[in-house]
Design an enzyme around this catalytic site. Structure first.
Site, PDB file in Angstrom:
ATOM      1  N   GLY A   1      13.337  28.619  83.065  1.00 49.75           N
ATOM      2  CA  GLY A   1      13.897  27.384  82.508  1.00 49.75           C
ATOM      3  C   GLY A   1      13.686  26.183  83.423  1.00 49.75           C
ATOM      4  O   GLY A   1      13.760  25.031  82.990  1.00 49.75           O
TER       5      GLY A   1
ATOM      6  N   CYS B   1      24.131  31.372  72.170  1.00 52.03           N
ATOM      7  CA  CYS B   1      25.149  31.182  71.132  1.00 52.03           C
ATOM      8  C   CYS B   1      24.644  31.632  69.760  1.00 52.03           C
ATOM      9  O   CYS B   1      25.000  31.059  68.731  1.00 52.03           O
ATOM     10  CB  CYS B   1      25.581  29.727  71.073  1.00 52.03           C
TER      11      CYS B   1
ATOM     12  N   LYS C   1      21.296  31.967  68.702  1.00 49.26           N
ATOM     13  CA  LYS C   1      20.070  31.366  68.164  1.00 49.26           C
ATOM     14  C   LYS C   1      19.029  32.438  67.842  1.00 49.26           C
ATOM     15  O   LYS C   1      18.542  32.524  66.715  1.00 49.26           O
ATOM     16  CB  LYS C   1      19.534  30.386  69.202  1.00 49.26           C
TER      17      LYS C   1
ATOM     18  N   ASN D   1      22.239  36.451  82.245  1.00 46.68           N
ATOM     19  CA  ASN D   1      21.126  35.629  81.744  1.00 46.68           C
ATOM     20  C   ASN D   1      19.777  36.311  82.004  1.00 46.68           C
ATOM     21  O   ASN D   1      18.738  35.665  82.052  1.00 46.68           O
ATOM     22  CB  ASN D   1      21.166  34.234  82.387  1.00 46.68           C
TER      23      ASN D   1
HETATM   24  C1  SPV Z   1      17.632  28.469  76.807  1.00 48.10           C
HETATM   25  O1  SPV Z   1      18.476  28.816  77.655  1.00 48.10           O
HETATM   26  O2  SPV Z   1      17.885  27.672  75.914  1.00 48.10           O
HETATM   27  C2  SPV Z   1      16.301  29.025  76.864  1.00 48.10           C
HETATM   28  C3  SPV Z   1      15.849  29.564  78.122  1.00 48.10           C
HETATM   29  O3  SPV Z   1      15.607  28.945  75.907  1.00 48.10           O
HETATM   30  S1  SPV Z   1      15.510  28.319  79.244  1.00 48.10           S
HETATM   31  O4  SPV Z   1      14.089  28.381  79.521  1.00 48.10           O
HETATM   32  O5  SPV Z   1      16.294  28.598  80.428  1.00 48.10           O
HETATM   33  O6  SPV Z   1      15.871  27.046  78.687  1.00 48.10           O
HETATM   34 MN    MN Z   2      16.428  27.355  74.560  1.00 45.68          MN
END
Ligand code: SPV
Ligand code: MN
Length: 622
Positions: A221, A272, A274, A386
């Protein structure tokens, strides 16, 4: 070719660059190389051999380790680098770049000087890998070119799984500078090959130049440019043009007994629901994270997945709740696990439904044993909440046949949902497009482990996109309102809430989301009447009862319905007060937003005064 580059390139890399014929790419590589001082620059095209080279390099550099099942590897991020770091992510500002107060920023000159000093010499003794991708299907109206430069083969390997190869797309730029670029360095690594100087992690976004610099991190992320870093650049671009760049899933909803398919997009904050909405059994998946939306010639709304893979949360993927993903994660295919427990080459994660979790192994904290404590004396879980998996979408049986379509899919429904234990009903339909934008704009959600910080705190997250909205919120909402107004067939908008609780217990099961989405699908095709309330159209009990019976073979009681769909008038009024306070701090919030808020507030206040009740059943409303 610029002479400074030649010293870094072997013959092959030189050929790849030469045939690209883009002086802007070359100029940027010179700047990056002077700054990061790698031993070599390896420029990659999109052949099978070049993709294989990266797979192998990730293992050779021990950023990934093979697991027992063929094609599977494990990658660990550092123990303090396990989620998106909003605190260290900043937009570089100049007098022309305006932002919401919620987005961190730093003066452009000061920011560049700070990040350049951190990147300075960061690739000494390492290779600078350069790779070209396309955001969105290639050769389409959605396509955007993106160049990733990184010293981490794990980052490039992830991108090879998650994004479309774009070397040929770059050639179509005919030497212009219309591409995004991402410079990443994991920085100095420790003995586990994880970033050592994580406290100097920085992610700085130059929206006007279309560039992002990211240093001293590995968690995707923060490091994988094409994911959330590109989303921010795309939002800036979209909001200065006439389209939408959204944190949205795309899914084809297939109702029982009917031959039609109806495409939805849906915005949910991280962790949440998705991916699980995109993976509802019986439906098909086009994408689970990021969508671009554009109007087509006929005035319809089209959406394309800008990715071709999933970087999904692995917690709670088990044979019961997520059979398709579980099966993909436990059979041979190219797949990167991150931050799970590994014992004897087998990965273990939270909520996987196995009773034989080992008491020892290696996890995000290093060697792990049951009872191991962190420095605050808290027990370290065997896997991180996570923890994630990275794989291609095409590995899934339920991938939608149109997921690669250059025209995108026609969007008929939009979903907005947060983790909300006490206010919203499980599903409601917006009274108008403007009300739909209001629903998205007022999304609130309790925080999760996908972002560094405290979990379980109520947070306002407009369109589940707030972290990435690098334009003023007012401008972003105006763009949504305008986008809808220009459509001749507007998608219908729905708010979902899978997390409503009563006396501390969830009022629905994980499977129930299938019913809420099928009801929404039926509404789009005029299959159901609904009850008009100040908060939106609500389902009728009989329709839900019938759906529960037919689809899940379950008796849905009136009692459950009343618990879930009674309008929590006082709670909604409290939410409206929070929103007033919040939006008053922003500038140029569109009038349409305030109009919807005031109408809803007046209607709810009146009904509360008249009935003297805090909660009202749906049939109270005509
Ligand atoms: C999210 O957390 O919304 C993701 C993974 O899709 S990240 O790359 O951490 O944003
Ligand atoms: Mn995301």
């Amino acid at each position: 070719m610029l002479s400074t580059l030649l010293q870094f390139l072997d013959q092959r890399s030189r050929g790849v660059l030469d045939s690209l014929g883009n002086s802007h790419v070359e100029k940027q590589l010179v700047d990056f190389a002077k700054l990061c001082r790698p031993s070599r620059i390896v420029v990659l095209g999109d052949s099978k051999q070049e993709i294989q080279y990266i797979r192998e390099l990730a293992k050779e550099r021990r950023e990934e380790t093979p697991l027992k099942i063929r094609g599977h590897t494990i990658h660990f991020d550092g123990a303090n680098d396990l989620a998106r770091d909003l605190g260290s992510t900043k937009v570089l500002t100049t007098p022309i770049v305006k932002l919401s107060k919620r987005i961190n920023s730093i003066d452009r000159d000061a920011g560049l000087s700070e990040i350049f000093s951190l990147l300075e010499g960061s690739m000494a003794g390492k290779d600078m890998l350069v790779k070209f991708y396309c955001l969105g299907p290639t050769n389409s109206r959605f396509s955007l070119c993106a160049m990733q430069v990184s010293d981490s083969p794990y980052v490039i390997h992830s991108e090879d799984l998650l994004y479309r190869q774009g070397y040929r797309q770059f050639k179509k730029l005919q030497g212009t500078n219309k591409f995004f670029s991402f410079l990443h360095s994991a920085g100095e690594l420790d003995e586990r090959n994880t970033t050592k100087n994580y406290s100097k992690r920085r992610i700085y976004i130059d929206v006007t130049e279309g560039k992002v610099y990211s240093v001293n991190n590995q968690y995707a992320g923060n490091s994988v440019g094409l994911k959330k870093l590109a989303l921010r650049l795309a939002i800036y671009k979209a909001n200065h043009e006439d389209w939408l760049a959204e944190h949205m899933l795309i899914s084809g909803v297939h109702p029982l007994d009917k031959k039609r398919v109806t495409y939805f997009v849906g915005a949910y904050p991280s962790a949440c629901g998705k991916t699980s909405t995109a993976m509802i059994p019986g439906n098909t998946i086009v994408g689970d994270d990021i969508a671009y939306l554009r109007k087509d010639k006929e005035g319809k709304c089209r959406a394309a997945n800008i990715e071709q893979g999933i970087f999904g949360i692995i917690q709670d993927v088990n044979p019961k709740d997520d059979p398709l993903i579980y099966s993909a994660l436990t059979t041979p295919r190219e797949l990167i696990f991150s931050n799970v427990l590994v014992t004897d080459g087998t990965p273990y994660w939270l909520g996987m439904g196995r009773k034989d979790i080992p008491e020892r192994g290696v996890n995000f904290s290093g060697d792990w044993w049951k009872g191991k404590k962190d420095k605050n004396d808290a027990e370290i879980p065997f896997a991180h909440p996570n923890a994630r998996y990275t794989m291609r979408l095409s590995e899934l049986e339920n991938v939608d046949p149109h997921y690669e379509d250059k025209t995108g899919v026609i969007v008929q429904g939009i979903l907005y949902g947060g983790r909300d234990s006490d206010t919203n009903v499980p599903i409601s339909e917006a009274l108008s497009w403007e009300h739909g934008v209001y629903m998205g704009a007022t999304l609130e959600s309790e925080t999760t482990s996908a972002i560094i910080g405290k979990t379980g705190v109520r947070r306002h997250d407009p369109m589940a996109n707030m972290d990435f909205v690098v334009v003023p919120l007012g401008k972003y909402l105006e763009n949504h309102l305008k986008f809808g107004k220009r459509l001749s067939q507007k998608p219908r908008v729905f708010a979902t809430n899978y997390f409503l609780k009563n006396n501390g217990k969830y009022t629905n099961t994980k499977l129930d989301k299938k019913i809420w989405i099928l009801w929404a699908e039926g509404r789009i095709h005029n299959d159901y009447d609904a009850i008009r309330t100040p908060i939106g159209f609500l389902p009728k009990y009989e329709d839900l009862k019938d759906l529960f019976q037919r689809v899940l073979g379950r008796n849905y009681s009136k009692q459950e319905y009343l618990e879930q769909f009674s309008v929590r008038v006082s709670r909604y009024l409290e939410k409206i007060s929070r929103m007033e306070e919040y939006f008053e701090k922003e500038t140029d919030i569109p009038k349409e937003f305030w109009d919807v808020l005031h109408v809803q507030k007046n209607e709810l206040t009146k009904v509360k005064e008249k009935t003297m009740k805090e909660i009202l059943p749906p049939d109270h409303f005509p």
